[in-house]
Design an enzyme around this catalytic site. Structure first.
Site, short mmCIF file in Angstrom:
data_model
loop_
_atom_site.label_atom_id
_atom_site.label_comp_id
_atom_site.label_asym_id
_atom_site.label_seq_id
_atom_site.Cartn_x
_atom_site.Cartn_y
_atom_site.Cartn_z
N ASP A 281 -36.37 18.17 122.16
CA ASP A 281 -35.97 17.76 120.82
C ASP A 281 -36.56 16.37 120.56
O ASP A 281 -37.11 15.72 121.46
CB ASP A 281 -34.44 17.79 120.65
C1 BGC Z 1 -33.28 18.10 115.54
C2 BGC Z 1 -34.03 19.39 115.73
C3 BGC Z 1 -35.29 19.39 114.91
C4 BGC Z 1 -36.12 18.18 115.29
C5 BGC Z 1 -37.45 18.10 114.59
C6 BGC Z 1 -34.16 16.88 115.71
O1 BGC Z 1 -33.50 15.73 115.35
O2 BGC Z 1 -32.20 18.06 116.45
O3 BGC Z 1 -33.21 20.47 115.38
O4 BGC Z 1 -36.00 20.59 115.10
O5 BGC Z 1 -35.37 17.02 115.00
O6 BGC Z 1 -37.33 17.75 113.27
#
Ligand code: BGC
Length: 754
Positions: A281
């Site tokens: 993530d």
């Molecule tokens: C979120 C994810 C997301 C990623 C990319 C993160 O903060 O937890 O769900 O896919 O950002 O934007």
């Protein structure tokens, strides 16, 4: 004869697949033989191109890094032109011409926005959800995207957590079915088709169990709970051949998921056989320093040795891996494996054959917000709306009556598409007011704003820092209220359109109170004094606490954030052109104090009793939720006959059929979601009081009856026992079929010794 025909056909498929795999292996091996260690490490780097940032860091010098071969992919960019420009750099200006992977959070639609995932889940219509995922892939791929960071399959039982809006709710069985549908819809079993998207299961794992519902918080649970309740949807999505997995921000057994070797290597890769890409993530490697796992070099080492392939934004792998490999702390083979998996994903997507896969202005023009997609969005919105209460047939409304539509969301567009609405344009969303005005040209309904979405200036400022778009009215709260009360006095019925501004749910949007915002509660209480029937239409991203509203209002519909066509769908439901058929997939508590609350709880040694003091309960509230999992009303009535079983015993290799007759005993056509639950009455470990094991959406005309059957096999009764062995235990079961998890319509059967 049939068999003879099937076997050669099957072997051709196997042969084609293995031939394709051999070709891919040869291609990737050949390419990798030319790559330097630095070029391989470059493939492990995923950069954001500048907006929708959800973490502490932004990628810098993206174009230069692409040209240097220091990026395997980018995200947060789309449109044929923008994508082509960056892809040109990778393909024309790097030594080995390796194309980039383009990712984006296409969560519930790309440009055409569908209901938020929690709303989509409320349709219980997995075929519809698969069609939507396919339509989303069609639209997003035309806009240059290869990879969506979806589906989010985290089981969530704490509505304080804002991200419950992004998932399918509290139940592992339903969550697994939805996860599979989304993966199939996005990937179509063949990523080389230019209108597909590579899916990404997130957030692996247990992210939905953050303590106290506070985003990014610690999780801690037993293996039994993990295997039986939280892991099934991730596993189902892996079995459905999802091509990538995103690690979660939280820790598991004291080790952050992103550096957790048990999770990523032992469980995901070895036990489940996952061979796709593992991406972190946003900045999750960097965050392991805050978790207290060590220096920059140490956390990079942990991540890659645990099984991470791709580093989203932190760039720790890019910076640290050369030295870590040199020092022997990370094997070159580990880097090779990660690089290989990323290159394989690109190969499967057909990017080596055509780096501009699916890109075409003409296709984008034809696909984006096409009439079919808008119709699909409306269908989903209609099916996602849940009727929570309807006394004295307050709904549907009679258009010949004087109706006052009151509330800050009556003519709002921004909130309809919810959070994570990707490239959705709120200006293209149909507000309830505009839908009403085009539906009932001759009628003059009355409208008033009534209050601001919130009068809490501190909250407003937090929400507005992230695009909240909440502009307080130039009139005072009292002036807004006075206007609303005036039109309410002259109305036959009031429809209050209220809810959470979209930024109050989604990422980093946890709440300690899940009531309607204060300004809206004041409005509702004032409207109540007008003495008119009140229907409440809600827009929000989580279960709310609605005890006062339930006790004092006549009707309530939950519309979630229903997407681009929200206004039309809500208008159809309010006036009876469509009959509500959604069912909630998360329990609605009576108060925050009951959380976590979910239907498949254990019985305990002292189950609730009103008469006995020393039982499991509260002094100041009951145990029952306001609305149970699976609940949702209709404008018609459905009646279930008793459950008939084909046999009262079930043997190994056998099955029994459970049947009910479902009747539409009301006067309107409608759709009902019939639900099958079981209770394993005795086990080697304690078992939940009920577990969902099947469901079916059925359309019935007034007066029509239909037999609904579910086949029960020992497989359906399996669970992980204390040794984490997946097994069904002989003994007595109850089987329930009804319209919600609180059904008591049951029959008994026994599973014989296996
Ligand atoms: C979120 C994810 C997301 C990623 C990319 C993160 O903060 O937890 O769900 O896919 O950002 O934007």
């Amino acid at each position: 004869m049939k068999k003879l025909f099937l076997i050669p056909a099957l072997s051709i498929v196997v042969c084609c697949c293995s031939q394709r795999k051999t070709e891919m292996d040869a291609f990737v091996s050949n390419l990798m033989s030319k790559m330097t260690l630095e070029e391989k490490i470059g493939q492990l780097n995923l950069l954001t191109v500048g907006f929708d940032v959800t973490g502490p860091k932004m990628s810098k010098d993206v174009e230069q890094k692409i040209k240097n071969g220091q990026a395997g992919g980018v995200f947060n960019i789309f449109t044929p032109n923008a994508v082509r420009k960056l892809q040109d750099m990778a393909v024309a200006q790097t030594r080995l011409h390796i194309p980039l992977l383009f990712g984006y959070d296409v969560i519930h639609g790309h440009r055409t926005i569908y209901p938020i995932p929690l709303g989509l889940a409320a349709t219980w219509d997995t075929a519809l959800i698969a069609r939507i995922a396919a339509a989303v892939a069609d639209e997003a791929s035309a806009d240059g995207i290869h990879w969506t960071f979806s589906p989010m399959v985290d089981i969530a039982r704490d509505p304080r957590w804002g991200r419950v809006s992004e998932g399918a709710g509290e139940d592992p069985f339903l969550g697994s079915e939805i996860a599979k549908s989304m993966v199939h819809g996005y990937e179509q079993g063949n990523l080389s088709k230019p209108n597909t998207l590579m899916s990404c299961i997130k957030h692996f794992a247990l992210y939905g169990a953050a303590e106290a519902g506070r985003d990014y918080n610690t999780t801690d649970m037993s293996r039994l709970r993990m295997y039986n309740e939280y892991l099934p949807p991730y596993k189902a999505a892996v079995e459905a051949s999802a091509s990538s997995v995103m690690t979660a921000f939280n820790e598991i057994d004291g080790v952050p998921a992103t550096g957790n070797r048990w999770l990523l290597s032992d469980l995901l890769r070895r036990e489940w056989g996952f061979n796709g890409v593992v991406v972190t993530d946003y900045t999750a490697i960097l965050e392991m320093e805050n978790h207290g796992m060590g220096s920059k070099a140490k956390v990079a080492e942990l991540a890659v040795n645990a099984g991470v392939d791709m580093d989203m934004v932190s760039e720790y792998l890019l910076d640290e891996l050369p030295a870590l490999v040199k020092a022997g702390k990370v094997k070159e083979e580990t880097v090779d494996n990660a690089c290989r998996r990323i290159l394989e994903a690109k190969y499967k997507l057909g990017l080596f054959a055509d780096p501009y896969r699916g890109l075409s202005e003409a296709r984008a023009k034809a696909q984006i917000m096409s009439a079919e997609k808008l119709a699909l969005s409306k269908e989903a919105a209609v099916k996602s709306i849940v009727l929570l209460k309807n006394d004295r047939q307050t709904l549907p409304l009679d258009a010949s009556k004087k109706i006052a539509f009151i509330g800050p969301l009556v003519q709002d567009q921004r909130n309809l598409i919810g959070s994570w609405s990707a490239a959705g344009n709120p200006q293209q969303a149909v507000s309830l007011r505009s839908a009403l005005e085009s539906k009932f040209k001759e009628h003059k309904f009355r409208y008033a704003k009534g209050c601001n979405l919130t009068d809490d200036a501190a909250l407003r400022s937090k929400l507005n820092q992230h695009g909240g778009d909440i502009i307080p009215d130039s009139r005072t709260p009292q002036q807004l209220l006075t206007e609303a009360l005036q039109i309410a006095q002259h109305a036959d019925v009031i429809v209050a359109v209220l809810g959470e501004p979209f930024g109050m749910s989604g990422e980093a949007a946890s709440r300690t109170s899940i009531d309607l915002p204060e300004s809206q509660k004041i409005l509702l209480k004032a409207l109540k004094t007008a003495g008119k029937p009140i229907a409440l239409a809600l827009m929000n991203g989580r279960p709310l606490t609605l005890q006062w509203e339930h006790d004092n209002l006549d009707a309530i519909i939950e519309t979630w954030y229903a997407g681009t066509q929200a206004g039309e769908a809500i208008a159809d439901i309010l006036f009876g052109d469509a009959n509500p058929s959604g069912k909630i997939t998360m329990t609605f508590p009576r108060s925050v104090g009951q959380i976590p609350i979910y239907y498949s709880h254990k019985n305990t040694g002292r189950p609730f009793s009103d008469r006995e003091k020393y039982t499991s309960k509260y002094l100041d509230a009951g145990n029952e939720p306001l609305y149970p999992f699976g609940y949702g009303l209709s404008y018609t009535q459905f009646t279930y006959s008793g459950v008939q079983l084909s046999d009262s015993t079930l043997a190994e290799g056998g099955s029994i059929t459970a049947t009910v007759t479902l009747t539409n005993s009301g006067s309107r056509a409608g759709e009902e979601v019939a639900q099958l639950y079981i209770r394993d009455r005795v086990g080697s470990i304690t078992r939940p009081v009920k577990e969902l094991k099947g469901f079916r959406r059925v359309a019935l005309q007034p007066g029509e009856s239909r037999k609904i059957s579910f086949v029960v096999t020992p497989e359906l009764l399996k669970f992980y026992n204390a040794d984490l062995r997946y097994t069904a235990e002989p003994g007595d079961f109850w089987l329930f079929i009804g319209g919600s998890s609180d059904t008591e319509n049951k029959a008994a059967f026994s599973l014989l010794s296996l």
